[in-house]
Design a protein around this motif. Structure first.
Motif, short mmCIF file in Angstrom:
data_model
loop_
_atom_site.label_atom_id
_atom_site.label_comp_id
_atom_site.label_asym_id
_atom_site.label_seq_id
_atom_site.Cartn_x
_atom_site.Cartn_y
_atom_site.Cartn_z
N MET A 1 23.58 40.12 37.95
CA MET A 1 24.38 40.86 36.99
C MET A 1 24.73 42.22 37.59
N LYS A 2 25.99 42.62 37.38
CA LYS A 2 26.47 43.90 37.86
C LYS A 2 27.02 44.68 36.66
N ILE A 3 26.72 45.98 36.61
CA ILE A 3 27.22 46.86 35.54
C ILE A 3 28.23 47.83 36.14
N VAL A 4 29.38 47.97 35.48
CA VAL A 4 30.42 48.89 35.94
C VAL A 4 30.82 49.80 34.79
N ASP A 5 31.57 50.85 35.09
CA ASP A 5 31.97 51.80 34.07
C ASP A 5 33.47 52.06 34.14
N ASN A 6 34.23 51.27 33.38
CA ASN A 6 35.68 51.42 33.23
C ASN A 6 36.46 51.45 34.55
N PRO A 7 36.28 50.46 35.42
CA PRO A 7 37.01 50.45 36.69
C PRO A 7 38.45 49.99 36.51
N LEU A 8 39.31 50.37 37.46
CA LEU A 8 40.68 49.85 37.49
C LEU A 8 40.74 48.56 38.30
N TYR A 9 39.82 48.45 39.27
CA TYR A 9 39.72 47.26 40.12
C TYR A 9 38.24 46.95 40.31
N ILE A 10 37.93 45.65 40.49
CA ILE A 10 36.57 45.23 40.78
C ILE A 10 36.60 44.31 41.98
N ASP A 11 35.69 44.56 42.92
CA ASP A 11 35.56 43.72 44.10
C ASP A 11 34.63 42.55 43.78
N ILE A 12 35.12 41.34 44.02
CA ILE A 12 34.31 40.12 43.86
C ILE A 12 34.42 39.33 45.15
N ASP A 13 33.29 39.17 45.82
CA ASP A 13 33.24 38.40 47.07
C ASP A 13 34.27 38.89 48.09
N GLY A 14 34.41 40.20 48.21
CA GLY A 14 35.30 40.77 49.21
C GLY A 14 36.76 40.83 48.83
N LYS A 15 37.11 40.42 47.62
CA LYS A 15 38.49 40.49 47.16
C LYS A 15 38.56 41.40 45.94
N GLU A 16 39.55 42.27 45.93
CA GLU A 16 39.71 43.23 44.85
C GLU A 16 40.65 42.68 43.78
N TYR A 17 40.19 42.72 42.53
CA TYR A 17 40.98 42.22 41.40
C TYR A 17 41.30 43.36 40.45
N LYS A 18 42.52 43.37 39.94
CA LYS A 18 42.95 44.37 38.97
C LYS A 18 42.31 44.08 37.62
N VAL A 19 41.85 45.15 36.96
CA VAL A 19 41.33 45.05 35.60
C VAL A 19 42.48 45.42 34.67
#
Length: 146
Positions: A1-19
């Motif tokens: 489990m990963k916790i983030v705080d209001n990101p615009l993008y999140i990296d998953i397995d080396g690929k960046e996805y737009k939130v």
């Protein structure tokens, strides 16, 4: 489990996805073939997508890819957009209709415009106040063994 705080993008397995939280933008991104992340609050999609979790929404390639129980992004016949579960699929005069609802048996309407499949990421939005609620405490006991 990963916790983030209001990101615009999140990296998953080396690929960046737009939130993205704006449903119309999500709709347009999916129609353009883009995979996006969307933050879900509440337990209506539990246990497939949990409270405060970012779900990954991938563009739908073919209507046959949608099955009862799937979490989808769709535009309802009344024009509202939502991420919810498919609870029934029927075909009338060659048009596929998806009845959209939740885990608890609520129905929100019908859609002929399912454009994405939503899946769990195990990435959660930071929210301290939710940890005191009875619902969250029960989830912790069952799924996080606390």
């Amino acid at each position: 489990m990963k916790i983030v705080d209001n990101p615009l993008y999140i990296d998953i397995d080396g690929k960046e996805y737009k939130v993205e939280e704006d449903y119309e933008k999500i709709y347009n991104d999916l129609k353009e073939g883009k995979t996006i992340l969307h933050w879900e609050a509440g337990d209506s999609l539990f246990p497939l997508i949990k409270n405060m979790e970012y779900c990954m929404i991938k563009p739908l390639e073919h209507p046959n890819d949608v099955h009862i129980g799937d979490c989808v992004f769709c535009r309802l016949i009344d024009g509202n957009y939502m991420v919810h579960r498919v609870i029934e699929v029927i075909q009338i005069k060659g048009i596929v209709y998806y009845r959209i609802g939740d885990t608890w048996g609520n129905t929100f309407g019908w859609s002929t415009d399912v454009c994405g499949i939503a899946t769990s990421t195990d990435i959660f939005q930071k929210e301290d106040e939710s940890k005191g609620t009875p619902w969250y405490q029960e989830v912790e006991k069952i799924f996080f063994k606390k």
